[in-house]
Scaffold this motif. Structure first.
Motif, mmCIF file in Angstrom:
data_model
loop_
_atom_site.group_PDB
_atom_site.id
_atom_site.type_symbol
_atom_site.label_atom_id
_atom_site.label_comp_id
_atom_site.label_asym_id
_atom_site.label_seq_id
_atom_site.Cartn_x
_atom_site.Cartn_y
_atom_site.Cartn_z
ATOM 1 N N TYR A 180 37.461 59.399 26.010
ATOM 2 C CA TYR A 180 38.783 58.784 26.016
ATOM 3 C C TYR A 180 38.816 57.579 26.963
ATOM 4 N N LEU A 181 39.669 56.616 26.615
ATOM 5 C CA LEU A 181 40.099 55.575 27.544
ATOM 6 C C LEU A 181 41.613 55.522 27.458
ATOM 7 N N PHE A 182 42.277 55.596 28.619
ATOM 8 C CA PHE A 182 43.738 55.546 28.667
ATOM 9 C C PHE A 182 44.166 54.362 29.519
ATOM 10 N N CYS A 183 44.978 53.479 28.924
ATOM 11 C CA CYS A 183 45.481 52.288 29.617
ATOM 12 C C CYS A 183 47.005 52.331 29.616
ATOM 13 N N SER A 184 47.623 52.162 30.785
ATOM 14 C CA SER A 184 49.079 52.241 30.880
ATOM 15 C C SER A 184 49.618 51.154 31.802
ATOM 16 N N THR A 185 50.597 50.392 31.313
ATOM 17 C CA THR A 185 51.404 49.531 32.178
ATOM 18 C C THR A 185 52.760 50.191 32.357
ATOM 19 N N TYR A 186 53.380 49.985 33.526
ATOM 20 C CA TYR A 186 54.631 50.692 33.812
ATOM 21 C C TYR A 186 55.253 50.083 35.057
ATOM 22 N N GLN A 187 56.573 50.195 35.159
ATOM 23 C CA GLN A 187 57.262 49.778 36.372
ATOM 24 C C GLN A 187 56.952 50.755 37.496
ATOM 25 N N TYR A 188 56.711 50.213 38.703
ATOM 26 C CA TYR A 188 56.450 51.060 39.857
ATOM 27 C C TYR A 188 57.078 50.438 41.109
ATOM 28 N N PRO A 189 57.729 51.225 41.956
ATOM 29 C CA PRO A 189 57.942 52.671 41.849
ATOM 30 C C PRO A 189 59.063 52.996 40.857
ATOM 31 N N PHE A 190 58.845 54.001 40.057
ATOM 32 C CA PHE A 190 59.776 54.367 39.005
ATOM 33 C C PHE A 190 59.339 55.723 38.460
ATOM 34 N N TYR A 191 60.220 56.390 37.728
ATOM 35 C CA TYR A 191 59.885 57.680 37.126
ATOM 36 C C TYR A 191 58.591 57.548 36.324
ATOM 37 N N PRO A 192 57.658 58.506 36.440
ATOM 38 C CA PRO A 192 57.689 59.774 37.182
ATOM 39 C C PRO A 192 57.133 59.697 38.607
ATOM 40 N N PHE A 193 57.056 58.509 39.183
ATOM 41 C CA PHE A 193 56.835 58.275 40.612
ATOM 42 C C PHE A 193 55.426 58.556 41.125
ATOM 43 N N GLU A 194 54.909 59.743 40.997
ATOM 44 C CA GLU A 194 53.639 60.106 41.648
ATOM 45 C C GLU A 194 52.435 59.635 40.820
ATOM 46 N N ILE A 195 52.309 58.316 40.673
ATOM 47 C CA ILE A 195 51.249 57.735 39.847
ATOM 48 C C ILE A 195 50.431 56.788 40.713
ATOM 49 N N LYS A 196 49.112 56.864 40.586
ATOM 50 C CA LYS A 196 48.237 56.002 41.367
ATOM 51 C C LYS A 196 47.630 54.922 40.485
ATOM 52 N N GLU A 197 47.628 53.691 40.999
ATOM 53 C CA GLU A 197 46.962 52.595 40.306
ATOM 54 C C GLU A 197 45.478 52.928 40.152
ATOM 55 N N SER A 198 44.906 52.551 39.018
ATOM 56 C CA SER A 198 43.487 52.804 38.778
ATOM 57 C C SER A 198 42.908 51.705 37.910
ATOM 58 N N THR A 199 41.758 51.212 38.301
ATOM 59 C CA THR A 199 41.031 50.239 37.487
ATOM 60 C C THR A 199 39.702 50.808 37.002
ATOM 61 N N THR A 200 39.530 52.115 37.182
ATOM 62 C CA THR A 200 38.266 52.765 36.841
ATOM 63 C C THR A 200 38.439 53.638 35.601
ATOM 64 N N PRO A 201 37.729 53.338 34.517
ATOM 65 C CA PRO A 201 37.817 54.187 33.325
ATOM 66 C C PRO A 201 37.449 55.630 33.668
ATOM 67 N N PRO A 202 38.036 56.615 32.996
ATOM 68 C CA PRO A 202 38.815 56.449 31.762
ATOM 69 C C PRO A 202 40.295 56.161 31.959
ATOM 70 N N ILE A 203 40.753 55.979 33.206
ATOM 71 C CA ILE A 203 42.175 55.749 33.466
ATOM 72 C C ILE A 203 42.368 54.332 34.001
ATOM 73 N N ILE A 204 43.104 53.519 33.259
ATOM 74 C CA ILE A 204 43.468 52.174 33.698
ATOM 75 C C ILE A 204 44.987 52.161 33.870
ATOM 76 N N ASN A 205 45.441 52.320 35.105
ATOM 77 C CA ASN A 205 46.870 52.316 35.419
ATOM 78 C C ASN A 205 47.228 50.992 36.074
ATOM 79 N N THR A 206 48.135 50.255 35.445
ATOM 80 C CA THR A 206 48.482 48.915 35.912
ATOM 81 C C THR A 206 49.972 48.841 36.203
ATOM 82 N N PRO A 207 50.375 49.004 37.471
ATOM 83 C CA PRO A 207 51.801 48.965 37.800
ATOM 84 C C PRO A 207 52.369 47.557 37.709
#
Length: 307
Positions: A180-207
């Motif tokens: 899997y590869l999961f990529c997410s953009t989202y407003q931060y800080p915002f619900y659900p709050f406890e999310i960490k930025e990540s640039t390392t696959p398989p999780i790409i979290n871009t606040p």
């Protein structure tokens, strides 16, 4: 081949209350805008079928699923959390919503359609492995992605999420699984709050900051999603399509416009055409300003078609 829209009128029957933002009118807004745009003559429309209960176990804890079935009310309501409420019609709607995503996989993999948009509700991307939350009961996109891997033996499955809220449930379900590869953009800080930025696959979290506008969103996609997706070379792309980052939507402070949803869809379609034989399954998540939701969904569908 053409784009398919998968829906069911029984998804309108799930109603969590007069003032709840995740309302039946959301589906009607998309259908009305499809008709106004003339796209209803271009796309193919399919009725969703309820998903088999056993397929829910592909993404969820069996005890959690059993609890949802056991607590589904025949009258009154059952609260999964403060904002996630079951009524007598909810379980059927949730099974149809998950079933639409599974049906989309079958239609795309059989090449009956090139890509699909599931215009259903309730949404799913906040539903974690063993709990529902954030208006979500079953994680429609994660179930469909797991089904694609199991049924069609796909080895590289990408899930991208441009809802203004982070897809915590999807991350929770796939984070320790291979392929899997999961990529997410989202407003931060915002619900659900406890999310960490990540640039390392398989999780790409871009606040995104609450002040983010079109240029910020597009640059985030160019800088984080596209390099990871090009390296991953997905065999199918799933989209958690939330339209609540729109400037007209009071759910958030991010200021996207209709054209941003067309732009990001164009980027994903280019990748799907390059690596995945064009295969895209998109699933409705958020979007609560009805006019903006309808227009944005049509812009997204136009991108899937390639107009």
């Amino acid at each position: 081949m053409t784009v398919g829209i998968i829906s069911h009128h029984h998804c309108l029957t799930h109603d969590m209350g007069e003032h709840h933002p995740e309302a039946p009118e959301r589906m009607a807004a998309i259908q009305d805008q499809l008709i106004r745009s003339g796209l209803d003559y271009v796309i193919r429309q399919f009725n969703a079928k309820p998903i088999d209960k056993e397929l829910l176990y592909l993404a969820h804890d069996k005890n959690y699923i059993e609890s949802i079935f056991a607590n589904a009310p025949s009258e009154g309501t059952y609260h999964v959390d403060d904002d996630t409420i079951m009524t007598p019609d909810t379980l059927n709607a949730a099974l149809l919503s998950a079933g639409a995503a599974k049906d989309a996989v079958d239609l795309v993999m059989s090449k009956e359609i090139s890509s699909a948009f599931c215009a259903t509700r309730p949404p799913g991307h906040h539903a974690e492995y063993n709990k529902g939350m954030g208006f979500c009961f079953f994680n429609n996109v994660a179930i469909a992605a797991a089904y694609a891997k199991e049924q069609y033996k796909l080895k590289r499955v990408a899930i991208v999420d441009f809802d203004v809220h982070h897809g915590n449930g999807t991350e929770d379900i796939i984070k320790n699984k291979k392929g899997y590869l999961f990529c997410s953009t989202y407003q931060y800080p915002f619900y659900p709050f406890e999310i960490k930025e990540s640039t390392t696959p398989p999780i790409i979290n871009t606040p995104l900051a609450a002040t983010a506008k079109s240029t910020d969103f597009r640059q985030a996609i160019l800088d984080t999603w596209l390099p990871a997706l090009n390296k991953f070379k997905p065999e199918i792309i799933f989209i958690s399509a939330g339209f609540d980052a729109h400037i007209e939507d009071d759910m958030s402070q991010v200021s996207l416009v209709d054209e941003d949803y067309r732009w990001v869809t164009d980027q994903l379609k280019t990748l799907a055409d390059k690596y995945a034989q064009g295969r895209i399954v998109s699933v409705l998540e958020g979007g609560y300003a009805l006019n903006a939701l309808g227009r944005s969904a049509v812009a997204h569908i136009n991108g899937l078609i390639g107009y």
